[in-house]
Design an enzyme around this catalytic site. Sequence first.
Site: not given
Lengths: 402, 380
Positions: A248, A387
Amino acid sequence: MNLEYDADDLAFRAKVRSFIEENLPCDVQAKILNHKRLNRQDYKTWHQILHKQGWIAPAWPVEYGGAAWSPVQRHIWEEETTRAGAPNIISFGVNMIGPVLMEFGNEAQKKYYLPRILSCEDWWCQGYSEPGAGSDLASLKTAAKRVQDADGHHFIVNGQKTWTTLAQHADMIFCLVRTDNSGRKQQGISFLLIDMKTPGITVRPIITLDEDHEVNEVFFDNVKVPAENLVGEEHMGWTYAKYLLSHERSNVAEVGRSKRELRFLKKLAMSYTSDGKPLLDDPLFARKVAILEAELMALEITNLRVVSADDGKSEPGPEVSMLKIVGTEVQQRLTELMVQAVGPYGLPFDTDFLEGGREHAVTGHDDAAPLTASYLNFRKASIYGGSNEVQKNIINRMILGL
Amino acid sequence: MDFNLTQEQTQLSDTLRRWTEKEYDFETRREIIASHEGVSQKAWSGLADLGLMALPVPEALDGFGASGPDMFVVMQALGKGLVIEPYLATVCGIEYLKHDADKFTDLLQKAATGEVRFACALGEAQSRFNRADVAMTAKADGAGYILNGRKTVVIHGAQADHLIVSARTANGTRERDGISLFVVPANADGVSRSDYRTIDGMRAADIDFANVRVSDDALIGAAGEAWPLIDAVSDYARALICAEAVGIMQAVYETTLEYLKARRQFEQPIGAFQALQHRMAEMFVEVEQARSMAMLAASIAGSNNPEKRRHTVSAAMIRVGQAANRVGEEAIQLHGGIGMTNEMQVAHHFKRLTAFGAIYGDIDHHIARFTQQPGFRKIG
């Protein structure tokens, strides 16, 4: 070293640009360019236009109905669609579950699901995060137990997923579930495809601080999933999830979008004034814009360097984490400066206008009305998809190897 | 679009790496810094033998007509190797003379073999980064000019054989019209130079010109019209120092990474501590973002579109300048006490990074320049 696009690339750009100009619905475009909220149909309409053209899955091989564009062509496509103000393709189907099925799914799964992804017959969402499994995804607890009854083999799923983006629109969810507790936490995870209409599934909205409904909690209460909905082998789900994450890498930097937003920021700073002069003439404000623009120029080249080195085979290096970090920092900074640009007009909060219930903002400042909500919304960017702190850990695993 | 080096560029890069490792090690460099001359004739000849001086010279004049990306490769290697020879100054001199190549054929051919070295005497005490702020005068006198004034912090001014000097032939001090460029032999009557060390191991000089007489032959281009050339060559120099800085930052990054693996405290490598890991990750990002901007600047350095060139080069000076500060300072911090010592190479890389914007404009200068370009207001 040659940083210019070649003639084929330029021809490709011209072709897709004119297609977008002719086919992007004006009402959807206006919502995007003006930071307003999209509904389910807005996404679907554009998806189906692209499907008809054969361009919905730029990276997929032709045998599965993809466009098989090169990485540079995909980059140009991304730049052109975002420049024009087209919606993002909901990536859970085309960019996430699709490639996983191509790599690990069985023939029946590929044959059934891939065409339905392309046509948007199935809207997919992602069942990864749980209340106790955020950055530490492998500690997930949602359990699937294999059973056999008169109907055949099934998994019975119990647990809770959270932060499930646009689950309220979804037909299907791909889920990481725990099928074994005996080994390391990365072992004993399986990858299941679940129909959202199955009895026992409850979707509960999470209203974010911008009062938008984008994410959800999804509860599973004795949800019965046919065993043929298992992807690959039982207990091997973590491998598939990692494959998905490592592949991805399309558009993590969001350069095209940020270039569009930079133009919007400058437009604001030329029309909103301070002491009788456009804000962009204020050296203090111009300084911030300049620093941000230089960062974005660098990011564009960094992104192109990564894109042009992508042979589709090798594992991504630390660059992908870098693109995520810098890309999201730039996006966030853009929203900060937009709010600053409109001064007091950042304050009025007009959800009716945002959701299309009213044509103009209550203040008359249509360009300013969505900006603070957008600023608030984009705090998510440095949190989602791993994150930015987790990205720094990933970079270090690769460069330091300690 | 292709971000790879050509085969020739890769060879050039490897050759220069081997040369700096073999001929220009830390101890050799230290001796050169301490020497009276401050540069090494041996090193200069070595670089000339490798063809470095011929690179920017046009092919018609026995040079190689190198591209921006070729020079990117060279400067990266010289940065990494901490070479303090008057290469950049000479290359810039060549760039000025190329503008009037028919007139300066002889000097350019000599420059290509390393026979002459140049320095660019443009800055003055009051001018800071504004190259149009020229108080020095050139008064027409018969078939030539008489130069009077003082140039300051001229990099390698005392090591050069010829000086490229800006002087005013018309108009007031900061006007862009009325500036002329001259080539002045460093040993001309009335030229006096005071040489001193700079913080990064190089040399610079303050140069007084007292009634220095030059002929019309010394004038580069047309009288009073030098500004566009000065602006263009300054941008070229900026692209080069961006490339050099990236070479330095890459070296600093690699050294720091090794140190984090090797240095142990609290019974573990210090690289195991997340506080340091995140700073290291940030350093990685800085180097890559700077590399991208330096590549972009190198690709545009020779552009004949001044607007685009200024926009891109100033953006590069902003972003590479930020990275130079951050990477240098972080490298010292991550090295701890040992990074403070003068015997660590990383300290010398840091000092060179510190000099990044001192001559060709600091971050603030380039932010102002960037925001003044028409492109900054273009939103089409």
